[in-house]
Motif scaffolding. Structure first.
Motif, mmCIF file in Angstrom:
data_model
loop_
_atom_site.group_PDB
_atom_site.id
_atom_site.type_symbol
_atom_site.label_atom_id
_atom_site.label_comp_id
_atom_site.label_asym_id
_atom_site.label_seq_id
_atom_site.Cartn_x
_atom_site.Cartn_y
_atom_site.Cartn_z
ATOM 1 N N GLU A 203 0.826 -1.202 0.000
ATOM 2 C CA GLU A 203 0.000 0.000 0.000
ATOM 3 C C GLU A 203 0.863 1.257 0.000
ATOM 4 O O GLU A 203 0.594 2.221 -0.729
ATOM 5 C CB GLU A 203 -0.942 -0.010 1.211
ATOM 6 C CG GLU A 203 -2.074 -1.026 1.096
ATOM 7 C CD GLU A 203 -2.868 -1.158 2.377
ATOM 8 O OE1 GLU A 203 -4.044 -1.558 2.305
ATOM 9 O OE2 GLU A 203 -2.308 -0.880 3.459
ATOM 10 N N ARG A 204 1.916 1.240 0.818
ATOM 11 C CA ARG A 204 2.843 2.387 0.854
ATOM 12 C C ARG A 204 3.516 2.571 -0.503
ATOM 13 O O ARG A 204 3.658 3.701 -1.006
ATOM 14 C CB ARG A 204 3.888 2.156 1.949
ATOM 15 C CG ARG A 204 5.026 3.172 1.977
ATOM 16 C CD ARG A 204 4.528 4.522 2.389
ATOM 17 N NE ARG A 204 5.525 5.553 2.168
ATOM 18 C CZ ARG A 204 5.871 6.452 3.057
ATOM 19 N NH1 ARG A 204 5.306 6.429 4.262
ATOM 20 N NH2 ARG A 204 6.749 7.384 2.785
ATOM 21 N N SER A 205 3.904 1.472 -1.119
ATOM 22 C CA SER A 205 4.554 1.533 -2.419
ATOM 23 C C SER A 205 3.614 2.096 -3.486
ATOM 24 O O SER A 205 4.017 2.904 -4.328
ATOM 25 C CB SER A 205 5.041 0.139 -2.830
ATOM 26 O OG SER A 205 5.592 0.158 -4.126
ATOM 27 N N ASP A 206 2.363 1.675 -3.428
ATOM 28 C CA ASP A 206 1.392 2.169 -4.408
ATOM 29 C C ASP A 206 1.125 3.663 -4.216
ATOM 30 O O ASP A 206 0.992 4.402 -5.187
ATOM 31 C CB ASP A 206 0.089 1.385 -4.309
ATOM 32 C CG ASP A 206 0.143 0.073 -5.077
ATOM 33 O OD1 ASP A 206 0.677 0.081 -6.193
ATOM 34 O OD2 ASP A 206 -0.344 -0.933 -4.562
ATOM 35 N N LEU A 207 1.048 4.106 -2.978
ATOM 36 C CA LEU A 207 0.844 5.526 -2.716
ATOM 37 C C LEU A 207 2.023 6.342 -3.246
ATOM 38 O O LEU A 207 1.843 7.407 -3.851
ATOM 39 C CB LEU A 207 0.659 5.777 -1.223
ATOM 40 C CG LEU A 207 -0.656 5.287 -0.603
ATOM 41 C CD1 LEU A 207 -0.606 5.410 0.919
ATOM 42 C CD2 LEU A 207 -1.834 6.066 -1.152
ATOM 43 N N ALA A 208 3.222 5.829 -3.040
ATOM 44 C CA ALA A 208 4.407 6.516 -3.549
ATOM 45 C C ALA A 208 4.404 6.546 -5.073
ATOM 46 O O ALA A 208 4.790 7.554 -5.692
ATOM 47 C CB ALA A 208 5.674 5.823 -3.040
ATOM 48 N N GLY A 209 3.942 5.443 -5.678
ATOM 49 C CA GLY A 209 3.869 5.393 -7.133
ATOM 50 C C GLY A 209 2.874 6.396 -7.689
ATOM 51 O O GLY A 209 3.138 7.064 -8.695
ATOM 52 N N VAL A 210 1.737 6.515 -7.034
ATOM 53 C CA VAL A 210 0.728 7.483 -7.472
ATOM 54 C C VAL A 210 1.280 8.900 -7.348
ATOM 55 O O VAL A 210 1.116 9.732 -8.252
ATOM 56 C CB VAL A 210 -0.566 7.338 -6.649
ATOM 57 C CG1 VAL A 210 -1.520 8.495 -6.944
ATOM 58 C CG2 VAL A 210 -1.247 6.018 -6.978
ATOM 59 N N ALA A 211 1.924 9.200 -6.217
ATOM 60 C CA ALA A 211 2.489 10.534 -6.016
ATOM 61 C C ALA A 211 3.478 10.876 -7.127
ATOM 62 O O ALA A 211 3.460 11.986 -7.679
ATOM 63 C CB ALA A 211 3.177 10.609 -4.654
ATOM 64 N N HIS A 212 4.313 9.916 -7.473
ATOM 65 C CA HIS A 212 5.296 10.146 -8.546
ATOM 66 C C HIS A 212 4.597 10.386 -9.884
ATOM 67 O O HIS A 212 4.972 11.295 -10.633
ATOM 68 C CB HIS A 212 6.233 8.942 -8.652
ATOM 69 C CG HIS A 212 7.178 9.019 -9.809
ATOM 70 N ND1 HIS A 212 8.256 9.878 -9.836
ATOM 71 C CD2 HIS A 212 7.194 8.346 -11.000
ATOM 72 C CE1 HIS A 212 8.906 9.743 -10.995
ATOM 73 N NE2 HIS A 212 8.271 8.820 -11.710
ATOM 74 N N LEU A 213 3.588 9.590 -10.181
ATOM 75 C CA LEU A 213 2.900 9.704 -11.465
ATOM 76 C C LEU A 213 2.179 11.036 -11.628
ATOM 77 O O LEU A 213 2.065 11.549 -12.743
ATOM 78 C CB LEU A 213 1.903 8.552 -11.632
ATOM 79 C CG LEU A 213 2.514 7.178 -11.930
ATOM 80 C CD1 LEU A 213 1.453 6.092 -11.838
ATOM 81 C CD2 LEU A 213 3.156 7.166 -13.314
#
Length: 319
Positions: A203-213
């Motif tokens: 979940e943390r990784s996905d949130l970081a991925g969304v922020a980057h995108l």
């Protein structure tokens, strides 16, 4: 008619322009079930799945043009039953029927086969997106509807990025507006990820991925999580509370005085004009451009149809 019409209309209009035709296709020429849901289902999320669920309709096969179109048509039928006859959007439909179309030549086209939508494997973002709350801002919701689709595969392609920029421009969203919307979007994801009290590595990784995108700095994830921990968990449904101020506008049947009396009996404060203290505007025509409706949109106050308001009376929250 479409769910998130501004998103679909811009692609249709662009394809016609590639053929050399300007056609009357756009948000002002049709009905958007996502926008109407804000008037008839104010507690629903902006996704088609969430709106259908709030309307009591069964799940549909998402992300397929045909199934999405049928699902949106079912949703519109619910709004028609709620609004009664004639519906408040009769004027828009009449104008669309009279719109002038250019003479379009017929041509043969080879159909392109696609995978069955039900074969697609759902992932973390798919589950979260369907549960995100509305922002009660038609412009932001239309933009986020497109962002929802673009982020389903955790990747924003060049064409999707171009579409997001074009959508933001069309909706009058400046860069600073879009950044605020992106932060609110990330905050919504963080709040839902923390609903069970546990933040997994994925979940943390996905949130970081969304922020980057969406162009947010890495620390935006920590800020979104901190905000989510500081506030109460989001309610599944939007409710009126006893004592909330409700304003009525437009010609109603029964007369507006009857609606106002009913609201007072239910424990609400009936206001004469929309102010920042107003909780809800009940409008005979939710898309009205009256002064009260304009102020409600400016303050981010939900605008609902009288029939939808009556359904909400069954679920007020006592203070």
């Amino acid at each position: 008619m479409a769910h998130n019409l501004p998103f679909d209309a811009q692609f249709l209009a662009a394809e016609f322009r590639r053929l050399g035709f300007d056609v009357p296709v756009g948000a002002e020429h049709g009905l958007c079930t996502m926008r109407l849901a804000g008037h008839f289902l104010p507690h629903a999320s902006r996704s088609l799945h969430g709106c259908r669920e709030a309307a009591g309709l069964p799940p549909h096969r998402a992300h397929s043009a045909l199934h999405d179109a049928r699902a949106a048509a079912d949703l519109l039928a619910c709004f028609l039953r709620t609004a009664g006859a004639p519906p408040p959007w009769d004027r828009i439909v009449d104008q669309a029927a009279r719109a002038m179309w250019p003479a379009l030549p017929t041509a043969l086209a080879v159909p392109v086969s696609r995978r069955r939508p039900e074969a697609r494997e759902p992932h973390f973002l798919t589950r979260l997106v369907d549960r995100l709350p509305r922002l009660r801002d038609p412009q932001a919701d239309a933009y986020l509807g497109m962002l929802d689709r673009a982020l389903l595969d955790r990747h924003i392609s060049e064409s999707e990025a171009d579409g997001l920029v074009e959508t933001a421009t069309m909706l009058g969203l400046a860069r600073v507006d879009v950044e605020v919307v992106h932060r609110r979007y990330l905050a919504g994801l963080a709040a839902i990820a923390l609903e069970d009290g546990v933040l997994t590595t994925d979940e943390r990784s996905d949130l970081a991925g969304v922020a980057h995108l969406v162009g947010l700095p890495e620390h935006a994830v920590d800020e979104a999580l901190a905000e989510a921990r500081d506030v109460a968990p989001p309610r599944a449904r939007w409710h009126l509370r006893t004592g909330d101020q409700v304003v009525f506008t437009g010609k109603m049947d029964p007369p507006r005085e009857d609606w106002e009396a009913e609201a007072r009996d239910a424990g609400f404060d009936v206001g004469g004009n929309v102010t920042k203290k107003t909780r809800l505007l009940v409008a005979a025509d939710p898309d009205s451009m009256s002064g009260e409706a304009k102020k409600a949109r400016q303050y981010g106050i939900p605008i609902v149809h009288p029939r939808a308001y009556r359904q909400m009376l069954a679920n007020p929250v006592a203070v």
